[in-house]
Design an enzyme around this catalytic site. Structure first.
Site, short mmCIF file in Angstrom:
data_model
loop_
_atom_site.label_atom_id
_atom_site.label_comp_id
_atom_site.label_asym_id
_atom_site.label_seq_id
_atom_site.Cartn_x
_atom_site.Cartn_y
_atom_site.Cartn_z
N ARG A 190 0.16 45.13 -10.81
CA ARG A 190 1.66 44.71 -11.25
C ARG A 190 1.35 43.43 -12.03
NH1 ARG A 190 2.55 46.88 -6.33
NH2 ARG A 190 2.26 44.89 -5.11
N GLU A 193 -3.68 39.75 2.95
CA GLU A 193 -2.82 39.74 4.00
C GLU A 193 -3.27 40.66 5.18
OE1 GLU A 193 1.80 39.80 4.87
OE2 GLU A 193 1.26 39.94 2.85
#
Length: 178
Positions: free
Chosen positions: A64, A101
Site C-alpha cells: 500500500r 506484529e
C-alpha cells in the site's frame, strides 16, 4: 457545514473487528482509495505537507505504500523507489530482515535505487510495530540516502512503532492515530 478534507478522509477509513485474528481491529484504507474525491483529498494533504521541502525521491513500502507513495511522487514531480518483499525485484538487491506484529519478514531494494546524499521521503499506509519502516529506512541509508521523514496515513501508537522510529532519529508523520 465546513469543508474538512482531513476529517472526510478519516471517516472513510473502515474498521474491521477481529481481522486478521480475534482481538485485532484492522484499519482498512480501501474505501479511501475507492472514492476518487477522498483519494484526491488524501494525496493533496500529503502533497501540501511536502511541496516546499527539498526532496529527491519518494520511497514506498510494499504494497500500500506503493499506491500512495507513487502518486505523491508524481504530484511532487519526483522519482519513486519501490521497497519490496524479498524475492520480488528483478535486479541486484540488498535486503533487510525485520519483525512485525504477526511474525517476521524481509524487504529489498535495488542496489541502484538511490544515489548517496539523495533526500528521500519514506511512505507506507500504516505504522504498527514500526519494523517495516525501520527496515526500509536502514536499506535506504545503507545505499547512502538521507531519509527525511517516515510518513503514513495511520499510526497505531499503542503498538509502539512510531515511538521506535522516532527513537532511531527518523522524524515520523502520520495523519491519524487509532
Amino acid at each position: 457545514m465546513q469543508y474538512n478534507p482531513v476529517e472526510t478522509v478519516r471517516q472513510s477509513i473502515r474498521s474491521i473487528s477481529d481481522w486478521p485474528k480475534p482481538g485485532v481491529t484492522f484499519r482498512d484504507i480501501t474505501p479511501v482509495l475507492q472514492d476518487p474525491r477522498c483519494f484526491r483529498m488524501l494525496i493533496d494533504i500529503f502533497v501540501a505537507r511536502y511541496m516546499r521541502q527539498r526532496l529527491d525521491l519518494v520511497a514506498g513500502v510494499d504494497a500500500r505504500g506503493f499506491i500512495i507513495g507513487s502518486v505523491i511522487a508524481y504530484e511532487l514531480n519526483l522519482g519513486f523507489v519501490p521497497i519490496r518483499k524479498k524475492g520480488k525485484l528483478p535486479f541486484e538487491t540488498v535486503g533487510e530482515d525485520y519483525d512485525l506484529e504477526y511474525g517476521s519478514s524481509s524487504v529489498e531494494i535495488h542496489t541502484d535505487a538511490v544515489k548517496p546524499g539523495q533526500r528521500v521521503l519514506l511512505m507506507d499506509d500504516l505504522i504498527a510495530t514500526g519494523g517495516t519502516l525501520l527496515a526500509a529506512s536502514r536499506l535506504l541509508q545503507r545505499l547512502g540516502a538521507n531519509v527525511v521523514e517516515a510518513a503514513a496515513i495511520i499510526d497505531l501508537p499503542e503498538l509502539g512503532g512510531s515511538k521506535l522510529i522516532k527513537e532511531s532519529g527518523l522524524p515520523v508523520h502520520a495523519l491519524y492515530e487509532f
